[in-house]
Design a protein around this motif. Sequence first.
Motif, PDB file in Angstrom:
ATOM      1  N   ARG A 122       0.786  -1.242   0.000  1.00  0.00           N
ATOM      2  CA  ARG A 122       0.000   0.000   0.000  1.00  0.00           C
ATOM      3  C   ARG A 122       0.818   1.293   0.000  1.00  0.00           C
ATOM      4  O   ARG A 122       0.256   2.377  -0.044  1.00  0.00           O
ATOM      5  CB  ARG A 122      -0.978   0.058   1.188  1.00  0.00           C
ATOM      6  CG  ARG A 122      -2.105  -0.924   1.071  1.00  0.00           C
ATOM      7  CD  ARG A 122      -3.357  -0.497   1.802  1.00  0.00           C
ATOM      8  NE  ARG A 122      -3.267  -0.547   3.235  1.00  0.00           N
ATOM      9  CZ  ARG A 122      -4.338  -0.529   4.039  1.00  0.00           C
ATOM     10  NH1 ARG A 122      -5.551  -0.460   3.532  1.00  0.00           N
ATOM     11  NH2 ARG A 122      -4.180  -0.576   5.339  1.00  0.00           N
ATOM     12  N   ASP A 123       2.153   1.205   0.042  1.00  0.00           N
ATOM     13  CA  ASP A 123       2.930   2.446   0.080  1.00  0.00           C
ATOM     14  C   ASP A 123       4.227   2.317  -0.729  1.00  0.00           C
ATOM     15  O   ASP A 123       5.297   2.722  -0.278  1.00  0.00           O
ATOM     16  CB  ASP A 123       3.227   2.831   1.527  1.00  0.00           C
ATOM     17  CG  ASP A 123       3.513   4.323   1.687  1.00  0.00           C
ATOM     18  OD1 ASP A 123       3.098   5.113   0.812  1.00  0.00           O
ATOM     19  OD2 ASP A 123       4.164   4.701   2.674  1.00  0.00           O
ATOM     20  N   ILE A 124       4.101   1.731  -1.939  1.00  0.00           N
ATOM     21  CA  ILE A 124       5.266   1.646  -2.820  1.00  0.00           C
ATOM     22  C   ILE A 124       5.530   3.030  -3.404  1.00  0.00           C
ATOM     23  O   ILE A 124       4.688   3.607  -4.093  1.00  0.00           O
ATOM     24  CB  ILE A 124       5.032   0.621  -3.941  1.00  0.00           C
ATOM     25  CG1 ILE A 124       4.869  -0.786  -3.351  1.00  0.00           C
ATOM     26  CG2 ILE A 124       6.186   0.648  -4.939  1.00  0.00           C
ATOM     27  CD1 ILE A 124       4.579  -1.856  -4.379  1.00  0.00           C
ATOM     28  N   LYS A 125       6.688   3.576  -3.101  1.00  0.00           N
ATOM     29  CA  LYS A 125       7.067   4.910  -3.560  1.00  0.00           C
ATOM     30  C   LYS A 125       8.579   5.039  -3.485  1.00  0.00           C
ATOM     31  O   LYS A 125       9.271   4.138  -2.993  1.00  0.00           O
ATOM     32  CB  LYS A 125       6.403   5.978  -2.691  1.00  0.00           C
ATOM     33  CG  LYS A 125       6.764   5.891  -1.205  1.00  0.00           C
ATOM     34  CD  LYS A 125       6.047   6.967  -0.413  1.00  0.00           C
ATOM     35  CE  LYS A 125       6.392   6.881   1.066  1.00  0.00           C
ATOM     36  NZ  LYS A 125       5.712   7.931   1.851  1.00  0.00           N
ATOM     37  N   MET A 126       9.098   6.158  -3.973  1.00  0.00           N
ATOM     38  CA  MET A 126      10.545   6.348  -4.030  1.00  0.00           C
ATOM     39  C   MET A 126      11.204   6.220  -2.663  1.00  0.00           C
ATOM     40  O   MET A 126      12.276   5.634  -2.525  1.00  0.00           O
ATOM     41  CB  MET A 126      10.879   7.708  -4.632  1.00  0.00           C
ATOM     42  CG  MET A 126      10.627   7.803  -6.116  1.00  0.00           C
ATOM     43  SD  MET A 126      11.377   9.299  -6.788  1.00  0.00           S
ATOM     44  CE  MET A 126      10.949   9.112  -8.517  1.00  0.00           C
ATOM     45  N   GLU A 127      10.583   6.790  -1.650  1.00  0.00           N
ATOM     46  CA  GLU A 127      11.171   6.782  -0.316  1.00  0.00           C
ATOM     47  C   GLU A 127      11.241   5.384   0.288  1.00  0.00           C
ATOM     48  O   GLU A 127      12.017   5.142   1.212  1.00  0.00           O
ATOM     49  CB  GLU A 127      10.389   7.695   0.626  1.00  0.00           C
ATOM     50  CG  GLU A 127      10.448   9.166   0.272  1.00  0.00           C
ATOM     51  CD  GLU A 127       9.376   9.591  -0.709  1.00  0.00           C
ATOM     52  OE1 GLU A 127       9.109  10.799  -0.807  1.00  0.00           O
ATOM     53  OE2 GLU A 127       8.796   8.717  -1.399  1.00  0.00           O
ATOM     54  N   ASN A 128      10.428   4.461  -0.200  1.00  0.00           N
ATOM     55  CA  ASN A 128      10.390   3.108   0.342  1.00  0.00           C
ATOM     56  C   ASN A 128      11.117   2.093  -0.533  1.00  0.00           C
ATOM     57  O   ASN A 128      10.857   0.891  -0.450  1.00  0.00           O
ATOM     58  CB  ASN A 128       8.942   2.670   0.566  1.00  0.00           C
ATOM     59  CG  ASN A 128       8.331   3.350   1.777  1.00  0.00           C
ATOM     60  OD1 ASN A 128       9.050   3.844   2.639  1.00  0.00           O
ATOM     61  ND2 ASN A 128       7.017   3.378   1.843  1.00  0.00           N
ATOM     62  N   LEU A 129      12.017   2.590  -1.378  1.00  0.00           N
ATOM     63  CA  LEU A 129      12.833   1.721  -2.211  1.00  0.00           C
ATOM     64  C   LEU A 129      14.305   2.086  -2.019  1.00  0.00           C
ATOM     65  O   LEU A 129      14.674   3.255  -2.160  1.00  0.00           O
ATOM     66  CB  LEU A 129      12.444   1.860  -3.683  1.00  0.00           C
ATOM     67  CG  LEU A 129      11.042   1.358  -4.022  1.00  0.00           C
ATOM     68  CD1 LEU A 129      10.589   1.917  -5.359  1.00  0.00           C
ATOM     69  CD2 LEU A 129      11.000  -0.171  -4.031  1.00  0.00           C
ATOM     70  N   LEU A 130      15.111   1.110  -1.656  1.00  0.00           N
ATOM     71  CA  LEU A 130      16.543   1.326  -1.487  1.00  0.00           C
ATOM     72  C   LEU A 130      17.283   0.861  -2.730  1.00  0.00           C
ATOM     73  O   LEU A 130      16.973  -0.200  -3.284  1.00  0.00           O
ATOM     74  CB  LEU A 130      17.065   0.560  -0.269  1.00  0.00           C
ATOM     75  CG  LEU A 130      16.484   0.934   1.093  1.00  0.00           C
ATOM     76  CD1 LEU A 130      17.147   0.099   2.185  1.00  0.00           C
ATOM     77  CD2 LEU A 130      16.634   2.409   1.377  1.00  0.00           C
ATOM     78  N   PRO A 173      -4.972  -3.433  -8.754  1.00  0.00           N
ATOM     79  CA  PRO A 173      -5.038  -2.210  -9.563  1.00  0.00           C
ATOM     80  C   PRO A 173      -4.415  -1.003  -8.866  1.00  0.00           C
ATOM     81  O   PRO A 173      -3.815  -0.146  -9.523  1.00  0.00           O
ATOM     82  CB  PRO A 173      -6.549  -2.008  -9.784  1.00  0.00           C
ATOM     83  CG  PRO A 173      -7.158  -3.343  -9.562  1.00  0.00           C
ATOM     84  CD  PRO A 173      -6.317  -3.997  -8.516  1.00  0.00           C
ATOM     85  N   THR A 174      -4.552  -0.944  -7.545  1.00  0.00           N
ATOM     86  CA  THR A 174      -3.941   0.164  -6.791  1.00  0.00           C
ATOM     87  C   THR A 174      -2.423   0.084  -6.860  1.00  0.00           C
ATOM     88  O   THR A 174      -1.734   1.100  -7.025  1.00  0.00           O
ATOM     89  CB  THR A 174      -4.409   0.127  -5.328  1.00  0.00           C
ATOM     90  OG1 THR A 174      -5.816   0.358  -5.285  1.00  0.00           O
ATOM     91  CG2 THR A 174      -3.700   1.192  -4.496  1.00  0.00           C
ATOM     92  N   LEU A 220       2.776   2.007  -9.171  1.00  0.00           N
ATOM     93  CA  LEU A 220       3.946   1.709  -9.992  1.00  0.00           C
ATOM     94  C   LEU A 220       4.015   2.635 -11.201  1.00  0.00           C
ATOM     95  O   LEU A 220       5.091   3.046 -11.634  1.00  0.00           O
ATOM     96  CB  LEU A 220       3.912   0.244 -10.447  1.00  0.00           C
ATOM     97  CG  LEU A 220       4.128  -0.800  -9.337  1.00  0.00           C
ATOM     98  CD1 LEU A 220       3.860  -2.200  -9.864  1.00  0.00           C
ATOM     99  CD2 LEU A 220       5.528  -0.708  -8.766  1.00  0.00           C
ATOM    100  N   GLY A 221       2.845   2.993 -11.751  1.00  0.00           N
ATOM    101  CA  GLY A 221       2.799   3.937 -12.859  1.00  0.00           C
ATOM    102  C   GLY A 221       3.261   5.324 -12.447  1.00  0.00           C
ATOM    103  O   GLY A 221       4.007   5.990 -13.177  1.00  0.00           O
TER     104      GLY A 221
END
Length: 387
Positions: free
Chosen positions: A255-263, A311-312, A317-318
């Motif tokens: 529910r919170d895939i974003k730049m800050e949560n990717l190393l 879908p969310t 990801l988009g």
Amino acid sequence: MKLLSRLKKLIEKECVQEPCVLLKHTSNAENHPPHWLDEAPVVGGFDGGEEKKKKKSFWRWPALSFPRKATKYNLAKAENKHQAEAGSYRTFSEAPASKVHPVAAEEQLEQDVLGKCHIRSHYKIGSKLGQGGFGFVYEGTRCKDELKVAVKFSVKSPNTPYIRVPGHPKSIPMEIGLTLMANKIPRAPEIIKILDWEDNEDHFIMVMERPMPCMNLKSFVKLHGESLDEGTARNIMRQVIEAANVCVKRGVFHRDIKMENLLVNQDTMEVKLIDFGCGAQMKRFGYDVFSGTKAYCPPEVTVNGKYHAKPTTVWSLGILLFMMACGYYPTEYDLDLISKRSWTRPGLSQECCQMISSCLQSDPQQRIDLEKMHMHDWFKSALHLVG
């Protein structure tokens, strides 16, 4: 208990990030302390959980305004990467006794709490990596083998959600449970590894791998001039899509895939998904309370009052790909062209533009399937270039 209360007030007082807001179809909003070390996510008390009094607020799509603050989360400085088997997991019904120091410095308060925990006997706690609304993260070293780790300390709220996880006799905090589920064997290298954890009465602690060297994706993109070349973006997306699919297959909705949560490891370009604090277990019939970050929230949350995991995830990801490739958040004009599948951008291949458009359709049923994303022509075109 008094020490934890003081510490919670200290964390809330010092945090300068924007507060979290509840997003529901009823247009109510609930304010919470911001999520740790991130651009503030939207936290909705979690589906099925008890909700507090709500303040009225209305949020429309796609005319959105979002904070763009630099993240503090950076796990790396410079050391070799280590691999280790998952550690032991412990649950405690009562927090260790704590002594309050009336004139203690802020750092001493934190050290006092960490000094009383059982984790401390197995790990050396080093410098603080960052702080947020729910707690703080320290660098650490495992005593038995000098493995470099990150130690996340979270203060519990009255509504901290718990779940049951196979292999554990008691319910455990949602964030720990989801991270354990995502870490099932065989392990996915694209997901951060949990090594140890501890659940206390008013706080819980998680010990995770600390890849060396690395930085979060937002910092990585900024370092490369606010946008990435298409080849680098494709390499990162391939790994993030794999992480998202592994989570879903194991019953976890991040529910919170974003730049800050990717190393991102700058040397190897390996990517790891972190922070399951906004996550939920997969549900067949969808969700009506959004928990995540507003900038990545799909339009159906406010249009229909309900959203579904796959879908969310595709929408988020988009957004992620758009921001990596273009260097900015999509405008209302961009989203209008995307909905008509007529959006293009100079410097991007046709396949890349089509990939973005297939993810950011306002109708969730018109979006590409999460399981089919890795088969898109954008990834196939890269194979042709290599050949």
